[in-house]
Write a protein that holds these residues in place. Structure first.
Motif, PDB file in Angstrom:
ATOM      1  N   ARG A 104      -7.194  30.526  -3.649  1.00  0.00           N
ATOM      2  CA  ARG A 104      -6.956  31.598  -4.405  1.00  0.00           C
ATOM      3  C   ARG A 104      -6.401  31.322  -5.662  1.00  0.00           C
ATOM      4  N   TYR A 105      -6.417  32.541  -6.594  1.00  0.00           N
ATOM      5  CA  TYR A 105      -5.686  32.650  -7.810  1.00  0.00           C
ATOM      6  C   TYR A 105      -5.107  33.903  -7.828  1.00  0.00           C
ATOM      7  N   CYS A 106      -3.932  34.079  -8.732  1.00  0.00           N
ATOM      8  CA  CYS A 106      -3.137  35.178  -8.795  1.00  0.00           C
ATOM      9  C   CYS A 106      -2.669  35.286 -10.252  1.00  0.00           C
ATOM     10  N   VAL A 107      -3.227  36.508 -10.982  1.00  0.00           N
ATOM     11  CA  VAL A 107      -2.783  36.861 -12.404  1.00  0.00           C
ATOM     12  C   VAL A 107      -2.270  38.235 -12.533  1.00  0.00           C
ATOM     13  N   GLN A 108      -1.220  38.458 -13.660  1.00  0.00           N
ATOM     14  CA  GLN A 108      -0.870  39.665 -13.796  1.00  0.00           C
ATOM     15  C   GLN A 108      -1.515  40.234 -14.863  1.00  0.00           C
ATOM     16  N   CYS A 109      -1.806  41.733 -14.759  1.00  0.00           N
ATOM     17  CA  CYS A 109      -2.684  42.425 -15.601  1.00  0.00           C
ATOM     18  C   CYS A 109      -2.606  43.705 -15.395  1.00  0.00           C
ATOM     19  N   GLY A 110      -3.149  44.848 -16.110  1.00  0.00           N
ATOM     20  CA  GLY A 110      -3.137  46.167 -15.907  1.00  0.00           C
ATOM     21  C   GLY A 110      -4.284  46.274 -14.978  1.00  0.00           C
ATOM     22  N   LEU A 111      -4.254  47.385 -14.393  1.00  0.00           N
ATOM     23  CA  LEU A 111      -5.397  47.714 -13.308  1.00  0.00           C
ATOM     24  C   LEU A 111      -5.967  49.137 -13.686  1.00  0.00           C
ATOM     25  N   VAL A 112      -7.136  49.350 -13.088  1.00  0.00           N
ATOM     26  CA  VAL A 112      -7.981  50.517 -13.622  1.00  0.00           C
ATOM     27  C   VAL A 112      -7.085  51.896 -13.485  1.00  0.00           C
ATOM     28  N   LYS A 113      -6.347  52.092 -12.514  1.00  0.00           N
ATOM     29  CA  LYS A 113      -5.701  53.361 -12.421  1.00  0.00           C
ATOM     30  C   LYS A 113      -3.980  53.063 -12.420  1.00  0.00           C
ATOM     31  N   PRO A 114      -3.335  53.980 -12.958  1.00  0.00           N
ATOM     32  CA  PRO A 114      -2.029  53.897 -12.875  1.00  0.00           C
ATOM     33  C   PRO A 114      -1.523  53.999 -11.454  1.00  0.00           C
ATOM     34  N   GLY A 115      -0.421  53.262 -11.085  1.00  0.00           N
ATOM     35  CA  GLY A 115       0.300  53.364  -9.650  1.00  0.00           C
ATOM     36  C   GLY A 115      -0.385  52.243  -8.755  1.00  0.00           C
ATOM     37  N   ALA A 116      -1.620  51.691  -9.148  1.00  0.00           N
ATOM     38  CA  ALA A 116      -2.326  50.725  -8.226  1.00  0.00           C
ATOM     39  C   ALA A 116      -1.210  49.398  -8.927  1.00  0.00           C
ATOM     40  N   LEU A 117      -0.651  48.621  -7.723  1.00  0.00           N
ATOM     41  CA  LEU A 117      -0.018  47.624  -7.785  1.00  0.00           C
ATOM     42  C   LEU A 117      -0.805  46.382  -7.606  1.00  0.00           C
ATOM     43  N   VAL A 118      -1.855  46.310  -6.985  1.00  0.00           N
ATOM     44  CA  VAL A 118      -2.320  45.204  -6.607  1.00  0.00           C
ATOM     45  C   VAL A 118      -3.790  45.273  -6.187  1.00  0.00           C
ATOM     46  N   GLU A 119      -4.846  44.485  -6.806  1.00  0.00           N
ATOM     47  CA  GLU A 119      -6.291  44.459  -6.399  1.00  0.00           C
ATOM     48  C   GLU A 119      -6.657  43.008  -5.888  1.00  0.00           C
ATOM     49  N   ILE A 120      -7.520  42.928  -4.972  1.00  0.00           N
ATOM     50  CA  ILE A 120      -7.939  41.684  -4.197  1.00  0.00           C
ATOM     51  C   ILE A 120      -9.545  41.854  -4.433  1.00  0.00           C
ATOM     52  N   ALA A 121     -10.067  40.659  -4.801  1.00  0.00           N
ATOM     53  CA  ALA A 121     -11.664  40.475  -4.604  1.00  0.00           C
ATOM     54  C   ALA A 121     -11.797  39.010  -3.643  1.00  0.00           C
ATOM     55  N   SER A 122     -12.783  39.163  -2.942  1.00  0.00           N
ATOM     56  CA  SER A 122     -12.723  38.140  -1.938  1.00  0.00           C
ATOM     57  C   SER A 122     -14.161  37.458  -1.875  1.00  0.00           C
ATOM     58  N   VAL A 123     -14.180  36.129  -1.203  1.00  0.00           N
ATOM     59  CA  VAL A 123     -15.590  35.648  -0.830  1.00  0.00           C
ATOM     60  C   VAL A 123     -15.409  35.146   0.443  1.00  0.00           C
ATOM     61  N   ALA A 124     -16.356  35.340   1.302  1.00  0.00           N
ATOM     62  CA  ALA A 124     -16.463  34.859   2.653  1.00  0.00           C
ATOM     63  C   ALA A 124     -17.845  34.244   2.965  1.00  0.00           C
ATOM     64  N   HIS A 125     -17.623  32.941   3.801  1.00  0.00           N
ATOM     65  CA  HIS A 125     -18.862  32.327   4.054  1.00  0.00           C
ATOM     66  C   HIS A 125     -19.224  32.521   5.617  1.00  0.00           C
ATOM     67  N   ILE A 126     -19.708  33.555   6.207  1.00  0.00           N
ATOM     68  CA  ILE A 126     -20.285  33.891   7.509  1.00  0.00           C
ATOM     69  C   ILE A 126     -21.555  33.118   8.017  1.00  0.00           C
ATOM     70  N   GLY A 127     -22.093  32.431   7.122  1.00  0.00           N
ATOM     71  CA  GLY A 127     -23.134  31.620   7.629  1.00  0.00           C
ATOM     72  C   GLY A 127     -22.959  30.458   8.545  1.00  0.00           C
ATOM     73  N   LYS A 128     -23.716  29.474   8.374  1.00  0.00           N
ATOM     74  CA  LYS A 128     -23.557  28.054   9.289  1.00  0.00           C
ATOM     75  C   LYS A 128     -22.264  27.507   8.789  1.00  0.00           C
ATOM     76  N   LYS A 129     -21.654  27.035   9.853  1.00  0.00           N
ATOM     77  CA  LYS A 129     -20.267  26.230   9.217  1.00  0.00           C
ATOM     78  C   LYS A 129     -20.606  24.855   9.328  1.00  0.00           C
TER      79      LYS A 129
END
Length: 129
Positions: A104-129
């Motif tokens: 992961r990484y984490c950065v401080q920034c402005g978000l699209v709507k006031p009042g939002a404190l956190v945003e997370i985007a993810s990647v998941a590998h559900i194919g063959k292990k």
């Protein structure tokens, strides 16, 4: 490589031109997820823990709709508006990843709507292990 758009049941309409998730070749890409209700209103104002839980529950629903679990998450991109909330966000975040932790990484920034404190985007590998 065909792709499939992933939209969990009960999802609200996206705020911009994007899909909640995309599945391609066994990989789920989850869009940046904010603490929004179905009408794109920010929920749990001034509560970074509740907002983080809400965001991760939405991410979990996208991954599960695609056929995976949170154990399949390999990468998270975390955006927060104030480093003062870092500890609270991490406390909730850790409860969703009790075993091996995704990159992961984490950065401080402005978000699209006031009042939002956190945003997370993810990647998941559900194919063959």
């Amino acid at each position: 490589m065909p792709k499939e758009i992933v939209v969990p049941t009960g999802s609200g309409k996206p705020l911009a031109p994007y899909s909640p998730g995309t599945l391609a070749d066994g990989v789920v890409y989850v869009s940046g997820t904010l603490p929004f209700d179905k009408d794109n209103n920010v929920v749990f104002l001034d509560d970074p823990k509740a907002q983080t839980k809400h965001v991760l529950d939405i991410i979990k629903s996208v991954i599960e709709t695609a056929g995976g679990t949170m154990d399949d998450v390999t990468m998270n991109h975390i955006f927060l508006t104030d480093w003062a909330n870092y500890g609270a966000i991490n406390e909730v975040y850790a409860s969703y990843f009790p075993g091996d932790k995704p990159a992961r990484y984490c950065v401080q920034c402005g978000l699209v709507k006031p009042g939002a404190l956190v945003e997370i985007a993810s990647v998941a590998h559900i194919g063959k292990k």
